[in-house]
Each structure stands twice: as C-alpha cells, then as structure tokens.
Design a protein around this motif. Structure first.
Motif, mmCIF file in Angstrom:
data_model
loop_
_atom_site.group_PDB
_atom_site.id
_atom_site.type_symbol
_atom_site.label_atom_id
_atom_site.label_comp_id
_atom_site.label_asym_id
_atom_site.label_seq_id
_atom_site.Cartn_x
_atom_site.Cartn_y
_atom_site.Cartn_z
ATOM 1 N N TYR A 95 0.858 -1.214 0.176
ATOM 2 C CA TYR A 95 -0.078 0.128 -0.104
ATOM 3 C C TYR A 95 0.754 1.292 -0.100
ATOM 4 C CZ TYR A 95 -3.719 -3.342 1.267
ATOM 5 O OH TYR A 95 -4.289 -4.441 1.456
ATOM 6 N N ASN A 107 2.189 4.170 -2.219
ATOM 7 C CA ASN A 107 2.186 4.935 -3.667
ATOM 8 C C ASN A 107 3.373 5.575 -3.956
ATOM 9 O OD1 ASN A 107 -0.664 4.607 -4.023
ATOM 10 N ND2 ASN A 107 -1.119 6.452 -2.554
ATOM 11 N N SER A 145 -2.248 -1.195 -11.205
ATOM 12 C CA SER A 145 -1.802 0.261 -11.370
ATOM 13 C C SER A 145 -0.337 0.477 -10.907
ATOM 14 C CB SER A 145 -2.564 1.258 -10.545
ATOM 15 O OG SER A 145 -2.746 0.838 -9.209
ATOM 16 N N THR A 146 0.519 -0.635 -10.881
ATOM 17 C CA THR A 146 1.719 -0.502 -10.176
ATOM 18 C C THR A 146 2.795 0.151 -11.363
ATOM 19 O OG1 THR A 146 1.386 -2.425 -8.800
ATOM 20 C CG2 THR A 146 3.782 -1.899 -9.179
ATOM 21 N N SER A 195 6.227 1.884 -7.824
ATOM 22 C CA SER A 195 5.363 2.685 -7.205
ATOM 23 C C SER A 195 3.679 2.168 -7.228
ATOM 24 C CB SER A 195 5.284 4.143 -7.618
ATOM 25 O OG SER A 195 4.599 4.271 -9.022
ATOM 26 N N GLY A 196 3.049 2.591 -6.400
ATOM 27 C CA GLY A 196 1.705 1.830 -6.218
ATOM 28 C C GLY A 196 1.534 0.436 -5.971
ATOM 29 N N TRP A 211 -0.013 -2.291 -4.418
ATOM 30 C CA TRP A 211 -1.159 -2.701 -3.693
ATOM 31 C C TRP A 211 -1.483 -4.054 -3.553
ATOM 32 C CZ3 TRP A 211 -4.444 1.007 -1.557
ATOM 33 C CH2 TRP A 211 -4.036 2.293 -1.595
ATOM 34 N N VAL A 221 -1.330 12.845 -6.950
ATOM 35 C CA VAL A 221 -0.792 11.423 -7.296
ATOM 36 C C VAL A 221 -0.280 11.122 -8.677
ATOM 37 C CG1 VAL A 221 -0.267 8.941 -6.688
ATOM 38 C CG2 VAL A 221 -1.193 10.388 -4.973
ATOM 39 N N GLU A 254 0.175 9.233 -11.996
ATOM 40 C CA GLU A 254 0.104 7.698 -12.395
ATOM 41 C C GLU A 254 1.444 6.825 -12.477
ATOM 42 O OE1 GLU A 254 -1.734 8.007 -16.215
ATOM 43 O OE2 GLU A 254 -3.833 7.860 -15.233
ATOM 44 N N GLN A 255 2.344 7.738 -12.682
ATOM 45 C CA GLN A 255 3.973 7.139 -12.698
ATOM 46 C C GLN A 255 4.945 7.886 -12.016
ATOM 47 O OE1 GLN A 255 3.590 5.591 -17.361
ATOM 48 N NE2 GLN A 255 5.670 5.824 -16.556
ATOM 49 N N TYR A 256 5.616 7.446 -11.204
ATOM 50 C CA TYR A 256 6.737 7.918 -10.290
ATOM 51 C C TYR A 256 7.657 8.729 -11.400
ATOM 52 C CZ TYR A 256 10.553 8.948 -7.277
ATOM 53 O OH TYR A 256 11.813 9.520 -6.756
#
Length: 1447
Positions: free
Chosen positions: A215, A217, A248-249, A266-267, A269, A654, A656-658
């Motif tokens: 979890y 982000n 969504s990773t 990132s992301g 989950w 936030v 969508e991508q780091y």
C-alpha cells in the motif's frame, strides 16, 4: 662504528670473539679524539661466496685498560653482509605452461603467472620477462611475469614464447641469445593458451531483491540488478510495456553504473507483482533476453493491535445510563491504513444477561439493557479484533466496574408512634433528646449518606432542633406552659448522584394528653421516588446547521442540543444518546463531539462538492424507568441535527507514474508532443482539481497546465548539453486548495545519436617514461580517446602515422595500447626520447578522424657501481680559538674508482654551520669565530659523492680540536659570601667554602670546574684567625680563638687564580659574623653598694642594674631577684627598679642581696650587697616649704650618647637646688618615653646614666625626650632632657637581586644601556644625618674581550656598551658590579647572554632530495627526512612545504 672513550683514556682494543671460526676477518682500532673507531678487515685471499653464506654475525669485544682503575669492557653484535656479483643466470621454474580460458575473459585479466629465479641479489637478481614474438591478444608484465589480455579474444589455440633475463645483464648490454641453440639453460619457456568459445553469450544477471512495503504509493527501491559479462558491451535495462505492469503498479529502472541498475516500483497494492524486464545491447541495438521478475511483497511485518497500549482496559460506568449509551469506542490499528476497513469486532463473553453489545465495523461498545448496581457490580470480558482475509487477531481484556447511582429513596425505620410526641412536664431538655428519627437507604457510599432537616409553618426552630447527622430532635429552650401543640415536617435527604432523593413525614409535639387526643390525623410519609412521570423531554427548536471541517480531531466540541422535561425528580432529568458513527453526544449536557475521522464521509460518497451535509439523530430520554422495570414509563423524543462537513485539502495529487521517460532523435521538429502525464487528487471540488507545471524555467520543453501534455520547444542536440544524451526535468502537480498541495514526477528525455562529432584524444600529447633497459613487448601506455557520439559512431580505431623514421613501437588498433617493438635494448646515452604521431578514427558514416602526439622519455638506469673511497675511516685536525672566519682547518680527499669527478658535502656532525667545505677541493674552513669555552671540539661528517646521474657516495669523519687561549678569568659562584661561626670554635673548624670556575679548560690555564684554581686570603686576616685551602677553597678557623666581644664581624678578601701565563685572578669579599656564646656572667659595678632612698615614700625607691658583656639576645637579657631571705616589703622588676609596699622610717637601713641572671644557656648570674639608707625630710625652720628648682639648664637639657657607650656611663648631671637645704630626689616620670627603660637617675645625686645598651632603642629613633621630676619630699619641679643618639655605620649598600640574567643582541648599538644598577643604602643605620653617596664600579668581567667593551657610570650605576660586540666575545659571560659607601661594599652578579644575530639563512644539507612512494603506503606514513642547519646556531628550525607538483 666504535665506542666513546672516557676522559684521559685511549688505550682501547677490539677483538672478534665469536662468529669467525675460519678467521676470515680481523678487528682494527683507530682512535680520534674521544672516539675509537672499529674497522673489520678481510685477513687473506680466501674468496667469499655470497650464495653459500650471505652474512656473518660477529661478536666484537672492546676492552679499555686503565691504570689504578678497573678495566672497562663492552661488546656489540655486528652483521657483516657479503655483497653480490652477477655470477648466476636466471631460470624459469617451469619451461612449459598450459591454460584454458573463455573467449569472454575481460580485458586486462590475469591469465597465468610465470615464475623464475636468480640466485644473485639486487639488480643482479631483478628479472625481466618478455615475449620473443608479439601476440595480438596477450602481453606479459615484465616485472611480475603475469600474462594478461589487452583485446577481445577469439577462440583458438595460442603459443607464447617467453624469455627471462636479469636487469644487470641487459643494462650492461650482455645480450642473451634467444635462439634455440642458446648456451643458457632454462631461460626460455612456452605458454599454451586454449581459448574456448563461451557456451552462453548472454550476460549473467544478479538480482538483489529489496523489501517492499504494501500500500505504498511512493517510489520503492525494489531490486538492484547487476550484469556480469566478459564483453565490454553497453548494456541497457527496460521494463515492458512502457514500464507498467499489472494493475496500477508503475515500474522503471535507473542506471547506477555501466553494469548496475536499480529497479523501482510505485503503487504497490498487491502482495504479488510481476514485471517484464528486457536486457539490451545498446550498441548493437539488440535484445539479449527478456525475463519475468516476480516480487512477493513480504507481509511478515503486518500486524494488528489496539490503540490502547495497556494490556487491559478498565472502564467505570454508572448504573443510571440508558440503553443505547455508548460506553467506549474500540479502535484497532494495522500496519497498513488501507486495511482499516477490513477490521471486525466481536465480544467474547459467555454469561447470560450480558447487558452490552459492540458494532462489528465501528467498534462502538454500547449498553443494550438496563444495569443494576445492586445486582452486579463488575463485568470482565474480551474484545476481539480480526483483520478479514488474514489470520491476524488482536484481543483486549476489558474490566467494567459499575458505579452506584442514587436509585433508592431514604426509608424511615424508627419514628414516634402516630407521628406524635408527648412532652412530660418534668422533661429536662438540657440533658435529654426529645426523640430520635432513624432512616435506611439501600444505596451505597455517598448515595446513602443521610442528612436531616426540620421544616414547619409555625416556626419550630424557635423551640426544636434536629441533629443533621444522627436525627436526634431536641428542645432548645423551655416550652411555654400554655403553648402547643407544635407541628413540623422531618425531611431525610441523601447525598446521591445524579439527584438527591428524600422522604418526608409530619410530627406533632404535645404538652398534655388533651392536645394529644386531638392528634395529627393527616400525618403521612412522602418520598420523591413516587413522583409521576407525566411529560416527555421536548427539544428546543433546532434549525441551526453546524459547520465543521473534516480535519477536526476526535473529541472536538462542535455544538450542543437541549431538551426540557417539565417533570420533577428523576422524571425530569434528560439523558442524550445517539447511534451515529461520526459524532457523539454527552449523556447529560447534550454537547456534541467529533467521534471519528470525518474524512471517511467523503470516501463513502463520490461528489464534486466541497462539503457533505450529515444528518445526526439524537434521542433525549428521561429517567422515568429508574425505579421500575416497566419500560413504558420511559418517555423520550428525537431530533435531527444538521451538520455540514467542509472538505479540507488533505490529499496531494498523485501521478500515475513516479517517473516518465521518452526517446527522441536529435534534430527533432519544435512543438512535437512527447508525452501526456496525469495526476489524480482524491479531494472533491477545487481541492481536487490538478494543474501541471515545470519546476524550473526552460526553453527545451513546455507542459499544458490543464491536460499535462509535454511538448518539445526546440530541436535537441545530443552533444550540445553537458548532460549529453539525457535531459532530466521535474514536473509538479498542484491542486487548487488554499494552500495548495504539490506532487512531483521525474521526466527524462533520452536523445538518440547521429555521427556528427569527431573523435578526440583526451589530450593532444601523451607523455610517458621508460627505463632504458626495458625488454621487448613491454606495454608502454594506452591512449585515451573519446567520441561524444554513441554506438558505432563512437567505436574507435588507433594507428601510428607513417613516418620516414623507423620507431621501436607498435600500437594495437582496437585498444590504442602501445608496446615496445624492438629486440635491441634502448640506449639512453645515444637517444633519450622518441616523438611520433598517432591517428584515431570512428566507425560511423562518414568516418571522422583526428591526430595526436606521443612522447616517450627514456630514463637512465644507474650504471654507477663503485662509490668514491677515502684512504682512512676518519681524520683529526686542530685550530686555535678566536681565529677569524674563513680560517682553513683541513683538506679531505677521496678517489672514485670509475674516474668520475667528486663533490664534497658536510652532512652531519656537531659542527654543522660552523664549518664549510669547498665542494670541489675538499678544503674545510671556519664560518665563524670559534670559542673553546663554548665547545672544545667538533665532529664533522663529510660525504664524497660522484657526479653520476645516480650518484654513489662514501663518508668520512673529521675530529676538530679547538685549542684554548687563556681569555677567561676565574669567577666566583657568588658576588659576596656571608658566613657565621661561633666564638671560641676550635682550630680547623670549617667556616665556608668559596668556589670559583674558569671557562678555560685544563690546558695549563685552568679548568671548567675550578679544581686547578689556587685560592688565597689577600686581605682582612692580619691576625690569622682564618686559613684557606688553596686547592678546595675551604675557609677554616686558625689557631687563634675567635672572641665575639673583641670583634663581632670579620671581612676578608679571597683571591682565585688560574695557572695561565700570566695567570688571571679574581677576588671576592667574605663576611664572617662571630656568633655569641654565653661566656660572660652579669656583673655589677661594685660588689657592695649603699644607696640613699627617700623615707616615708611608698612605691619606687631606686634602680640598680648590672652589665653583661655578651651580645644582644638571651645571653645578655637580664632578670633581677632578691636572695632569700629578704625584706618582704621590697620588690624588684625586670629592669632592676626597687619598690616598697610600705613607707620606710627615717633613718631605717635595709640590707639585701640583689641577684642579676641572664637568659642564656647555661644561665649565668652575679650579685651585689645592697644597703638601702632611708633619709627623711629635715624639720622646717620656717612655716612654709620652699620648692626645689633646676639650675644650669643650658648644660644638661641636651645631652649626647652613642651606640659605643657602655652600660653605666654617666650621660650628664641634672642640677637642682633647694633653699631649705632638703635632700632632693630625681626621677624620670612614668608617663615619659624611655624606650626599653634605657635611661635612669641615681636618685639622690641627679646623675643621668645609661642602664641598658643603646641597641635596645629602635634604629629609627635618633633622640629621646625624657620628662624629669625633682622633689624634696613635699614639693616638685619638672623639666625635660633631650638625649641625642649617634650610631656607627653598620650597614652596606643593598641590591634587590644578587644575580641577574640578561640577554643582549649581537647587533646592540654602541652606547646602549645594558643594565642600570640600583643599590640602596639605609641612612637610618649610618650614624650620621647627611646622605651617603653610592659609588659603582666594574668589579670583575670573566671574559677579557668583553671587559674592553663595557663601561659603568660610577655615580649612576648605568652599564653601557662602549664598543661593538665582536665574535670573539663569548656567547655567555659574567660581570660583577660593585656598589660602595665608604668602606662598606656590596655586589651584584650579571649573567649576560649574547643573542647572536640572525646573519645566516638556514641551509639544507642537500639541494635536492628524492623519495619513493609505494602505492600501498598509508596516510601519515613517513616518506623520508630532509635536514637543514643554521650557521647562527639556531636549533629550532621549522620545515614547510611551499609548493610541489606531481611528476
């Protein structure tokens, strides 16, 4: 090497006692000065073989025989090393080597190490490895024998022919034959290398997984990926597709190094994540392999716990709370806040009738049924929290203690019958209570605490009172006979919570039965527990909307609801409850509080509004059920409270991508869309609207603030920017909140290359150095070049440009490595350097080329083998002191066997800086004036070195004697000596030792410790009271005895002379004080004395005193007493003053023996027979008495006395007369100043006499004023006598310091003041009134040269420099100054040190030093030492590195 010798002994002998069984060697002694050198010589022609024995350990003993003294011995262990000759050939340990390697072996890898040996040592054993024929792939390290790769390998078999030789053979051009028919054995070896094709061209991937948090982000470092391969390929790492995996990773990689990457996610989950990774060869633009990476998010750190940290929770609850009352809100927490919604709560409790319940989702713990304290007081159970989907469980032990509420009214248990009290007529109200009321209450604690009270309409307080606590009713004053009846109410009230309950009854008090018959017919008991519940609570009209922010903390008060119940008692008490999950209400006040995180309201609904309207239902109930289980008695009402919860900006956008990355070929068109980024904000309304910006101003790209579209603003040039092919930007996403929240994402543009840049060498000229004896095939250097293009555009090839001159080097076209390409060795003397041109080309289209230069500098190898030689190990020379600078001392000569010229240097010794040597001739001269007294000899170490590039050198030692001149006079250790000795001491009693020193040494002139000086008494000893030992300086008593009473102090002058020609002498004053012995008894002037004393007088009669010839102190201090028996009327004091306690009769005679005793040891005494003749006043012829009066006052009013006058001397006669002819009596008044009772009168004559020594009068008193009286027994006359005191001059001048240290500069100007003498003289002890003049003089200067440049002002005592300080003057000398007043003299000793001027700069022993640095040396490790000296004699030199460069 040798031993230092004791003074005056030089007969030393060295002998080899161990380690030379074959007697190859002998020990020889050479003595120079105070040192005996040891030389070890080879005795005969036996050849020493170093390879058989390289060293000899010899034990050498040194023996020194001394006459009339023990023999001295010492020994040393000497390691004698045998030097090597090049008489052995080098050999390989093996002549054949086999090795197999992979064709992917990295460049410069070690393949195999060849090993060889040579039995010689030094350069004779240093080996050079070389390849007979060059190899396209391999080279050999000439020093270590390691065969290495320098180019990518091709599979196949390779044979390398290797050659070994020592450096000495190559250096002296002893060319070894490398053909097969060579006479040398095992100087060649073959290496067979099998290069096999690598079975798998794929690089080896090493993955180091990192722990991941669920979890999360933000970016997490998921893994470090290392590429392990032989080929020098440019490796790239990508994630597919586009860095995004399942769900969504986000995934992307970052390059840590050429072969190391970091994988980031990132992301996260999901517990399991799959990433497709692609490894590419960027130069060939081909995919090497694709691999699926599985990431298992470890949940070992996931846990579940209750927020309360205590192991158990204790709650307190009143039994009066209604059903639905929220007792507590249990909150469990988990590692990941995203899982809080999965927590479910249950109660673990097995008993029946459990009156509580818990909401499984919210954790709200409520009352579900009525609670009765009297039924059950405690509950114990467990709350269980479970995380759905897992096995995680948390438990919390709960203890509830029920608190009693006031739910029982007091009940009367004892009271008067029929509610009537009849008061008897004889009732004594002062001692008895009328009655006592008793009550029961089933509650506990304060709820059952009863208080009593009387209430009535006819004023019972006037006659009755009740005890509040006990319930006793008393009559408080007499009741009227015709009064009554009296009726009043008794109230019993408890102290309960939440409401006090009471019971009431009426009582009537009667005085007679007639009144009692009337009775209290309407009397009864009432209580508040029976009040009817008629009304339900009614809320006040509530149209208000409460406005709150979603970030309010739990427990915050937001408002109040209010309901009114018109009933009385418990029926009118309102309690508030609610079942809402987000808000709570106070049970009694109606205050509304935040009960949970209000942001959850926004998560439950999807809306674009900035607020949520929340309906809160509140129930208001009365406590009508409190005394019954009939729930119909409860009356309640409901209301809805409107609460508007406003959103706060508590979420950040936030992305969508780091990180975002795109590829772009250079020269792209401006305005081209590169990517569209997106960020999401969970806040509703404006707080969730996102705007995009670039964090820095740039003209390269732009971003649309609403859509997130990124465009190129101009064409990119891959090589124009220092960051080369990658550009990094930071994109910010802002929401519209106040203040806004921000998020960031990295954006990278990778610019792809075209061949538009020429390759370049990193430097135009490459410089390197080689030793001239380096073997063929030696790696010289590798050229470094670069092409800022990439791929094939940057692949380089190297060439040596064709030249008319043949050069002994070759270059590898792939690597740029240059090797020696000549079987003939270099010759430094013929050619010391090479310079040639090189070319570099890339592999692009078109081919681009550039050029450079290579300079190879040859380094000469030292061929200098034999050092210069001296014909002896040491030499000795001498020179007189005080000769001018530049005087020649000695000439040293050495011969170089190889015929090169020789340079001489002074490199060590105690004389560095005082001597110099001619570099070419070896002539040694002085650089300053030498002083024998400073140093009588010096050692010098001379180095002779040849002039070869690598010079060799030898050393010789020179012992220089400094011949002495008699230029220093002896000097006593003190400027003046003081001593004391007791009188009557025997002959040869030591009085004092005087000591003088002579800075000259024992060369016929004297010595440094004074042992050869001759002492004598030259003045002040005419009667030979004292004798001096001419050798030691001891002064002793002579044959004549000392008598302090004859002479208290002796002043003698002692002289010390050296043995020079002529001799130099000095003198010193010695003051000898004769100490007293108690050898004299007190004596009276006569043995029998008759004294007239006044009759009829009480008190003082007369004074009798004695004299003691001893000195002041106990030996001369006297006490007086009468011998027994004596007349008890008489007393005598310490001064000899005789008094009577009764009046004596006229004509009465008293005879006593008076004893005088001193205080010495032993005590001595003397006596006198004293007859006191009492004389009375004559009978008057007339009726009146005529007073006496003084006469001839001009004669006696001023008298004189000196400290030389003896005790008993008559100072003067004070004359007086009496016309009546009466006997007169004289006395000094008691209030007069008579210091220490020094003066007294002969009572009947007027003679003023000296009774004690003048020395008892303080020195600061020069006159004494005596108040005197003369009387005839009846009348008195008064006057004053002034006694003038004169003293002998018994003091001498005084210096505050007897020894002074001074420093003066060598360059002190002429006329400068060196010292200002300041002697003082105590005029108070001089005996005269006028001041004395102090005369100063130079008493002595121990340096004759210094005496000629000094002068002193005789009246002011100022010592000045009259001439310049020459080098002949000693560095340190002594001056004795005299201060004289008459014959009294004193001295001060000046120790003067000349601070030599800083005439010379420090000078290094060598002009150049060379140190070698090992790469394995640690920081702070010493490299070597430089040494300098200063001709000024400054030993505190400071060394500093002022500059330097890397060579």
């Amino acid at each position: 090497m040798g031993v230092y010798l004791p003074a005056s002994f030089q007969n030393v002998r060295f002998k080899i006692v161990e380690g030379d069984k074959q007697q190859y060697f002998k020990a020889v002694t050479r003595v120079f000065g105070n040192f005996a050198f040891l030389r070890i010589l080879h005795k005969h022609d036996d050849i020493l073989n170093r390879e058989l024995r390289s060293q000899y350990e010899l034990l050498v003993k040194a023996t020194l025989k001394r006459k009339n003294a023990p023999t001295l011995e010492t020994s040393a262990l000497i390691n004698l090393m045998v030097l090597d000759e090049n008489d052995n050939n080098p050999m390989f340990m093996k002549t054949q080597y086999n090795v197999s390697i992979d064709d992917q072996t990295p460049i410069n890898s070690k393949i195999v190490k060849l090993e060889a040996f040579d039995a010689d040592e030094g350069i004779n054993s240093e080996l050079y490895f070389s390849l007979i024929n060059p190899s396209p792939y391999f080279y050999i390290d000439s020093r270590t024998g390691w065969i290495r790769t320098f180019a990518p390998l091709q599979d196949g078999n390779y044979t390398l022919d290797c050659f070994i030789e020592d450096r000495a053979s190559r250096l002296f051009y002893q060319q070894r034959d490398t053909d097969s028919g060579s006479a040398y054995f095992r100087n060649k070896a073959q290496v067979f290398i099998h290069v096999q094709k690598h079975s798998n061209y794929l690089p080896k991937i090493n993955i180091e997984y990192k722990p991941l948090k669920l979890y999360e982000n933000g970016a997490q470092h998921a893994a470090t990926i290392s590429i392990d391969e032989i080929w020098d390929r440019e490796i790239g790492l990508e994630t597919l597709p586009n860095g995004i995996s399942n769900n969504s990773t986000m995934a992307w990689s970052e390059k840590f190094s050429p072969k190391s990457f970091g994988l980031f996610l990132s992301g996260v989950w999901d517990s399991t994540i799959s990433i497709m990774m692609t490894v590419k060869d960027l130069l060939k633009e081909e995919t090497l392999f694709v691999e699926k990476l599985e990431f298992d998010v470890k949940n070992s750190n996931r846990s579940l716990w209750f927020d309360d940290v205590e192991e158990g929770l204790t709650l307190f609850l009143n039994e009066s709370v209604p059903a639905g009352y929220i007792v507590h809100r249990f909150r469990a927490n988990t590692t990941y806040k995203q899982e809080l919604g999965k927590i479910r709560y249950t109660i673990k409790e097995s008993s029946n009738g459990f009156p509580f319940k818990i909401d499984s989702e919210s954790g709200i713990f409520q009352v579900k049924a009525l609670i009765d304290y009297e039924t059950r007081k405690e509950y114990e159970f467990t709350i269980i929290a479970k995380l759905n989907g897992t096995k995680l469980v948390a438990e919390k032990k709960v203890y509830i203690t029920i608190k009693d509420s006031n739910d029982h009214c007091p009940t009367f248990s004892s009271y008067p019958k029929n509610f009537q009290i009849l008061v008897p007529r004889d009732f004594d109200h002062s001692t008895k209570a009328l009655t006592k009321i008793e009550v029961n209450d089933l509650d506990t604690g304060t709820n059952s605490k009863i208080a009593f009270k009387l209430v009535g309409e006819n004023g019972p307080d006037s006659y009755f009172d009740i005890n509040v606590t006990t319930g006793e009713i008393r009559v408080i004053k007499p009741l009227p006979a015709n009064g009554g009846p009296w009726t009043f109410h008794v109230i019993a009230m408890d102290n309960g919570w939440p409401l006090s309950l009471y019971s009431q009854m009426s009582l009537t008090v009667f005085l007679n039965t007639t009144q009692s018959v009337l009775g209290n017919k309407n009397a009864k008991i009432l209580n508040t527990c029976d009040l009817p519940n008629k009304n339900a609570p009614i809320f006040k009209s509530n149209n208000e909307v409460f406005h709150v922010k979603e970030d309010l903390s739990i427990g915050t008060l937001i408002g109040t609801v209010k309901a009114i119940d018109e009933d009385h008692g418990y029926n009118g008490i309102v309690q508030y409850t609610t079942l809402d999950s987000f808000f709570s209400v106070d049970l009694f006040t109606g205050d509304l509080f935040v009960a949970d995180d209000l942001s959850k309201l926004f998560e439950q609904k999807e809306l674009n509004m900035d607020y949520i309207d929340h309906k809160l239902e509140v129930v208001a109930s009365d406590m009508g059920q409190y005394f019954t289980t009939d729930r119909s008695k409860i009356k309640s009402s409901r209301t809805v409270v409107n609460i508007r919860v406003h959103d706060v900006n508590n979420f950040s956008p936030v992305f969508e991508q780091y990180s975002y990355k795109v590829k772009l070929r250079e020269n792209n068109p401006p305005g081209m869309e590169l990517i569209r980024v997106k960020a999401v904000d969970k806040d509703p309304g404006n707080n969730g609207r996102v705007e995009y910006r670039l964090t820095v101003d740039t003209n390269l790209i732009s971003i649309d603030p609403d859509t997130g579209v990124v465009r190129a603003e101009r064409s990119f040039d891959r090589e124009a920017d220092p960051c080369q092919f990658e550009y990094h930007f930071l994109i910010a996403a802002f929401d519209r909140g106040k203040p806004p929240r921000i998020a960031f994402a990295n954006f990278t543009i990778e610019v792809e290359d075209v061949n538009d840049n020429t390759p370049k060498f990193v430097q135009h000229t490459f410089k390197t150095k080689l030793y001239e004896d380096i073997p063929n095939g030696e790696l010289v250097t590798c050229l470094a070049a670069h092409d800022i293009d990439s791929g094939l555009n940057a692949k380089l090839q190297y060439f040596i440009n064709p030249s008319t001159e043949s050069i002994p080097f070759r270059i590898d076209s792939e690597t740029g490595c240059i090797f020696v390409n000549s079987t003939e060795p270099f010759n430094y003397e013929k050619r010391s350097s090479y310079n040639f041109s090189v070319k570099i080309s890339d592999s692009g289209t078109p081919v681009l080329t550039s050029h450079g230069q290579v300079e190879v500098e040859l380094m000469s190898v030292n061929k200098n083998v034999l050092p210069p030689q001296f014909d002896d190990i040491a030499f000795e020379a001498s020179i007189s002191e005080n000769l001018p600078s530049g005087s020649e001392v000695f000439t040293v000569r050495a011969i170089d066997p190889e015929g090169t010229s020789i340079a001489y240097r002074l490199v060590d010794g105690t004389g560095l800086g005082l001597f110099e040597i001619d570099t070419n001739t070896g002539v040694i001269r002085t650089t300053t004036v030498l002083d024998h007294e400073k140093a009588s000899s010096y050692w010098l170490t001379i180095r002779a070195e040849d002039t070869s590039p690598k010079p060799l050198f030898s050393y010789v030692h020179l012992f220089v004697r400094i011949l002495d001149e008699n230029d220093r006079t002896p000097i006593f250790s003190q400027p003046l000596y003081r001593a004391s000795i007791r009188e009557n001491s025997p002959e040869n009693k030591v009085v004092i030792k005087v000591a003088a020193t002579d800075a000259d040494e024992t060369t016929g002139n004297g010595n440094g410790n004074g042992n050869s000086l001759k002492y004598s008494i030259i003045r002040g000893n005419p009667q030979s009271y004292f004798v001096i030992d001419e050798n030691t300086g001891y002064i002793v008593t002579g044959k004549r005895k000392l008598d302090r009473e004859a002479q208290q102090e002796h002043e003698i002058v002692v002289q010390a002379c050296d043995h020079g020609s002529p001799p130099l002498c000095t003198s010193v004053l010695v003051i000898i004080v004769v100490e007293d012995e108690n050898d004299n008894a007190p004596t009276f002037k006569k043995t029998a004395v008759t004294v007239n004393v006044p009759a009829k007088t009480k008190g003082f009669l007369t004074r009798i005193f004695a004299r003691d010839a001893d000195s002041e102190g106990p030996n001369s201090e006297l006490t007086y007493h009468f011998a027994s028996p004596h007349d008890s009327r008489l007393t005598v004091d310490e001064y000899g003053k005789i008094s009577t306690s009764e009046q004596l009769k006229d004509g009465e005679k008293i005879q006593v023996v008076l004893i005088a005793q001193d205080k010495g040891m032993p005590k001595l005494e003397g006596n006198v027979t004293l007859t006191l003749n009492s004389i009375g006043k004559k009978k008057p012829a007339a009726k009146t008495n005529k007073k006496p009066h003084f006469i001839d006052t001009d004669i006696w009013r001023e008298l004189h006395i000196s400290d030389r006058d003896s005790i008993g001397v008559i100072i003067g006669v004070v004359k007086a007369t009496d016309e009546d002819g009466d006997q007169l009596w004289w006395k000094i008044d008691e209030d007069s100043i008579n210091p220490n009772e020094t003066f007294t009168f002969v009572g009947d004559s007027g003679e003023l006499v000296l009774a004690r020594s003048v020395d008892y009068i303080p020195f600061n008193i020069n006159e004494v004023k005596l108040n005197i009286t003369v009387t005839d027994g009846k009348d008195e006359a008064h006057d004053q006598v002034v006694v003038k005191i004169s003293r002998s001059a018994n003091s001498r001048p005084y210096f505050a310091e007897t020894s002074v240290q001074l420093e003066i500069s060598q360059n002190l100007p002429v006329g400068s003041v060196i010292y200002a003498a300041n002697a003082t003289f105590d005029e108070s002890q001089s005996g005269v009134s006028h001041p004395h003049k102090i005369i100063y003089s130079l008493h002595q200067v121990d340096d004759l040269a210094a005496a000629n440049v000094l002068q002193i002002n005789p009246s002011r005592g100022i010592l000045t420099l009259e001439k310049s300080l020459s080098k002949k003057i000693a560095h340190s000398f002594i001056v004795v100054l005299s201060a004289k007043v008459g014959s009294a003299e004193n001295f001060v000793l000046l120790n003067i040190t000349i601070q030599r001027s800083n005439d010379y700069a420090p000078k290094f022993i060598f002009e150049e030093y060379e140190f070698y640095v090992d790469f394995e040396m640690k920081e702070g490790q010493e490299l070597g030492q430089v040494e300098a000296y200063d001709a000024d004699g400054d030993e505190q030199l400071t060394y500093t590195i002022i500059n330097g460069k890397l060579i």
